[in-house]
Design an enzyme around this catalytic site. Structure first.
Site, PDB file in Angstrom:
ATOM      1  N   SER A 123       0.860  -1.186   0.000  1.00 36.41           N
ATOM      2  CA  SER A 123       0.000   0.000   0.000  1.00 36.41           C
ATOM      3  C   SER A 123       0.890   1.227   0.000  1.00 36.41           C
ATOM      4  O   SER A 123       2.011   1.177   0.506  1.00 36.41           O
ATOM      5  CB  SER A 123      -0.869   0.015   1.266  1.00 36.41           C
ATOM      6  OG  SER A 123      -1.544   1.252   1.387  1.00 36.41           O
ATOM      7  N   TYR A 149      -2.471  -0.436  10.527  1.00 42.31           N
ATOM      8  CA  TYR A 149      -2.542  -0.954   9.147  1.00 42.31           C
ATOM      9  C   TYR A 149      -1.259  -0.589   8.406  1.00 42.31           C
ATOM     10  O   TYR A 149      -0.648  -1.436   7.732  1.00 42.31           O
ATOM     11  CB  TYR A 149      -3.766  -0.363   8.424  1.00 42.31           C
ATOM     12  CG  TYR A 149      -3.763  -0.639   6.935  1.00 42.31           C
ATOM     13  CD1 TYR A 149      -3.993  -1.919   6.446  1.00 42.31           C
ATOM     14  CD2 TYR A 149      -3.515   0.390   6.020  1.00 42.31           C
ATOM     15  CE1 TYR A 149      -3.976  -2.171   5.072  1.00 42.31           C
ATOM     16  CE2 TYR A 149      -3.500   0.145   4.656  1.00 42.31           C
ATOM     17  CZ  TYR A 149      -3.726  -1.139   4.189  1.00 42.31           C
ATOM     18  OH  TYR A 149      -3.708  -1.385   2.836  1.00 42.31           O
TER      19      TYR A 149
HETATM   20  N1  LIG Z   1      -8.530  -0.548  -2.221  1.00 44.97           N
HETATM   21  C1  LIG Z   1      -7.587   0.247  -1.762  1.00 44.97           C
HETATM   22  O1  LIG Z   1      -7.769   1.472  -1.723  1.00 44.97           O
HETATM   23  C2  LIG Z   1      -6.268  -0.323  -1.312  1.00 44.97           C
HETATM   24  C3  LIG Z   1      -5.216   0.580  -1.121  1.00 44.97           C
HETATM   25  C4  LIG Z   1      -3.980   0.102  -0.720  1.00 44.97           C
HETATM   26  C5  LIG Z   1      -3.808  -1.260  -0.531  1.00 44.97           C
HETATM   27  N2  LIG Z   1      -4.846  -2.112  -0.707  1.00 44.97           N
HETATM   28  C6  LIG Z   1      -4.600  -3.539  -0.461  1.00 44.97           C
HETATM   29  O2  LIG Z   1      -5.136  -4.306  -1.517  1.00 44.97           O
HETATM   30  C7  LIG Z   1      -5.461  -5.617  -1.045  1.00 44.97           C
HETATM   31  C8  LIG Z   1      -6.863  -5.970  -1.497  1.00 44.97           C
HETATM   32  O3  LIG Z   1      -7.770  -5.057  -0.894  1.00 44.97           O
HETATM   33  P1  LIG Z   1      -9.094  -4.590  -1.668  1.00 44.97           P
HETATM   34  O4  LIG Z   1      -8.978  -3.164  -1.908  1.00 44.97           O
HETATM   35  O5  LIG Z   1      -9.376  -5.492  -2.789  1.00 44.97           O
HETATM   36  O6  LIG Z   1     -10.159  -4.767  -0.493  1.00 44.97           O
HETATM   37  P2  LIG Z   1     -11.481  -5.676  -0.417  1.00 44.97           P
HETATM   38  O7  LIG Z   1     -12.388  -5.348  -1.547  1.00 44.97           O
HETATM   39  O8  LIG Z   1     -11.963  -5.473   0.975  1.00 44.97           O
HETATM   40  O9  LIG Z   1     -10.959  -7.171  -0.607  1.00 44.97           O
HETATM   41  C9  LIG Z   1     -10.158  -7.759   0.360  1.00 44.97           C
HETATM   42  C10 LIG Z   1      -9.940  -9.206  -0.011  1.00 44.97           C
HETATM   43  O10 LIG Z   1      -9.050  -9.792   0.969  1.00 44.97           O
HETATM   44  C11 LIG Z   1      -9.651 -11.004   1.407  1.00 44.97           C
HETATM   45  N3  LIG Z   1      -9.212 -11.408   2.733  1.00 44.97           N
HETATM   46  C12 LIG Z   1      -9.232 -10.700   3.881  1.00 44.97           C
HETATM   47  N4  LIG Z   1      -8.752 -11.459   4.880  1.00 44.97           N
HETATM   48  C13 LIG Z   1      -8.430 -12.681   4.351  1.00 44.97           C
HETATM   49  C14 LIG Z   1      -7.898 -13.884   4.854  1.00 44.97           C
HETATM   50  N5  LIG Z   1      -7.587 -14.031   6.153  1.00 44.97           N
HETATM   51  N6  LIG Z   1      -7.682 -14.927   3.991  1.00 44.97           N
HETATM   52  C15 LIG Z   1      -7.981 -14.802   2.679  1.00 44.97           C
HETATM   53  N7  LIG Z   1      -8.524 -13.695   2.150  1.00 44.97           N
HETATM   54  C16 LIG Z   1      -8.735 -12.647   2.983  1.00 44.97           C
HETATM   55  C17 LIG Z   1     -11.141 -10.721   1.356  1.00 44.97           C
HETATM   56  O11 LIG Z   1     -11.841 -11.955   1.407  1.00 44.97           O
HETATM   57  P3  LIG Z   1     -13.359 -12.072   1.957  1.00 44.97           P
HETATM   58  O12 LIG Z   1     -14.238 -11.759   0.777  1.00 44.97           O
HETATM   59  O13 LIG Z   1     -13.449 -13.485   2.424  1.00 44.97           O
HETATM   60  O14 LIG Z   1     -13.498 -11.084   3.082  1.00 44.97           O
HETATM   61  C18 LIG Z   1     -11.224 -10.004   0.017  1.00 44.97           C
HETATM   62  O15 LIG Z   1     -11.192 -10.921  -1.056  1.00 44.97           O
HETATM   63  C19 LIG Z   1      -5.277  -5.575   0.467  1.00 44.97           C
HETATM   64  O16 LIG Z   1      -4.046  -6.164   0.809  1.00 44.97           O
HETATM   65  C20 LIG Z   1      -5.259  -4.085   0.780  1.00 44.97           C
HETATM   66  O17 LIG Z   1      -4.531  -3.793   1.942  1.00 44.97           O
HETATM   67  C21 LIG Z   1      -6.080  -1.679  -1.089  1.00 44.97           C
END
Ligand SMILES: NC(=O)c1ccc[n+]([C@@H]2O[C@H](COP(=O)([O-])OP(=O)(O)OC[C@H]3O[C@@H](n4cnc5c(N)ncnc54)[C@H](OP(=O)(O)O)[C@@H]3O)[C@@H](O)[C@H]2O)c1
Length: 306
Positions: A134, A147
């Site tokens: 991130s 975080y």
């Molecule tokens: N979107 C942003 O603005 C942003 C910015 C910086 C970094 N990120 C990073 O991008 C990555 C994906 O986030 P996202 O934006 O796609 O958020 P999201 O839409 O909330 O998706 C998160 C994903 O992670 C999965 N997950 C959470 N805990 C888990 C576990 N213990 N085992 C397996 N899967 C798990 C969730 O599964 P479930 O469906 O089962 O909950 C979901 O598929 C994360 O690492 C996040 O920190 C996102």
């Protein structure tokens, strides 16, 4: 044809990376805590798709999923450690349990899956490890420090893996997204530190409100992020770091400038602590990040290693 292994592929960035890889004609092992929801979200009847259940906090499940991926496709070319979530709140407001649970997924979960897949990549002497970090793992402010700490850990682990694996033909990249319109800031994903402390109302408290306001309006398009990750793995010399989004670029550049400015202002004191002009023992050398990050090992056109 590249074989992908992606964690957290039920929704958000993980799902979009899986969709983009399938659209590019690759094979995808899409893993998710709820495999059925990932199956429903991904295109049906794809020979090149294997959906597996995986909670990344479960080391045995990670090993079983890696074994099933190998059974089906015979190799793994790209591992994307994407699963993760955020916790909103000041550092002091975040409890021990809230912090440890977060690290269990964002850091120890990533390590579980990395340990499960790396033996395959090392045996192949090719592959690409992509950790979704991130911009918050490079630059932090008030309101999401724990975080951020988990993502700073991902940065450090990735830098070390880059140094350890480059010579074995394995590329390593940490992707640093800015704000993308996923569920990340939605209550479905973002956890709130249960405790609030009035003294932080104007800093971390204001940030909690901002997260709620921004949710659903983030500028970043997750589908474009998915395609960018596919493009990254096709590069001849993939970078150690890939910021994603204009906001990420700006925050990283601002932090680099601020660090350079502070070092310049404090150089005299910072450099004043040695025993004397002649070192009495060999100095520890800094890891040679620059050279390997700039050149990287040669790659095949398939997204794997030469
Ligand atoms: N979107 C942003 O603005 C942003 C910015 C910086 C970094 N990120 C990073 O991008 C990555 C994906 O986030 P996202 O934006 O796609 O958020 P999201 O839409 O909330 O998706 C998160 C994903 O992670 C999965 N997950 C959470 N805990 C888990 C576990 N213990 N085992 C397996 N899967 C798990 C969730 O599964 P479930 O469906 O089962 O909950 C979901 O598929 C994360 O690492 C996040 O920190 C996102």
């Amino acid at each position: 044809m590249t074989v992908w292994f992606i964690t957290g592929a039920s929704r958000g960035l993980g799902l979009e990376i899986a969709r983009a890889a399938l659209a590019a004609g690759d094979r995808v092992v899409a893993t998710a805590r709820d495999a059925d929801s990932a199956r429903r979200a991904l295109p049906a009847d794809q020979d090149g798709l294997l959906v597996l259940p995986l909670d990344v906090t479960d080391q045995a499940a990670a090993e079983a999923a890696a074994a099933r991926a190998l059974e089906r496709f015979g190799r793994i070319d790209v591992l994307v450690n994407n699963a993760g979530y955020g916790v909103a709140g000041a550092v002091e407001e975040t409890s021990d349990e809230e912090a440890r649970s977060l690290f269990d997924t964002n850091v120890f979960g990533l390590l579980n899956v990395t340990r499960a897949v790396l033996p395959t990549l090392r045996a192949q002497r090719r592959g690409h490890l992509v950790n979704i970090g991130s911009v918050g793992g490079f630059s932090q402010g008030a309101g999401s420090g724990i975080y951020g700490a988990s993502k700073f850990a991902v940065e450090g682990i990735t830098e070390a893996l880059h140094a350890e694996l480059s010579g074995l033909g394995i590329a390593v990249t940490v992707v640093e997204p800015g704000q993308f319109r996923t569920d990340f800031l939605d209550p479905a994903s973002l956890r709130q530190a249960a405790r609030t402390i009035d003294d932080y109302a104007g800093t971390a408290g204001a940030r909690r409100t901002q997260f709620a306001d921004v949710s659903g309006h983030q500028l970043g398009d997750p589908a474009k992020a998915g395609r960018a990750v596919v493009a990254l793995t096709r590069a001849q010399h993939p970078p150690l770091r890939l910021p994603l989004g204009q906001d990420s670029l700006e925050r990283i550049e601002a932090k680099l400038a601020q660090v350079a400015q502070e070092i310049a202002a404090w150089r005299e004191l910072a450099s004043s602590t040695g025993h004397g002009p002649a070192p009495t023992a060999p100095a520890l050398t800094a890891p040679a990040l620059t050279e390997s990050a700039q050149t990287g090992p040669a790659r095949t056109t398939e997204g794997g290693r030469a």
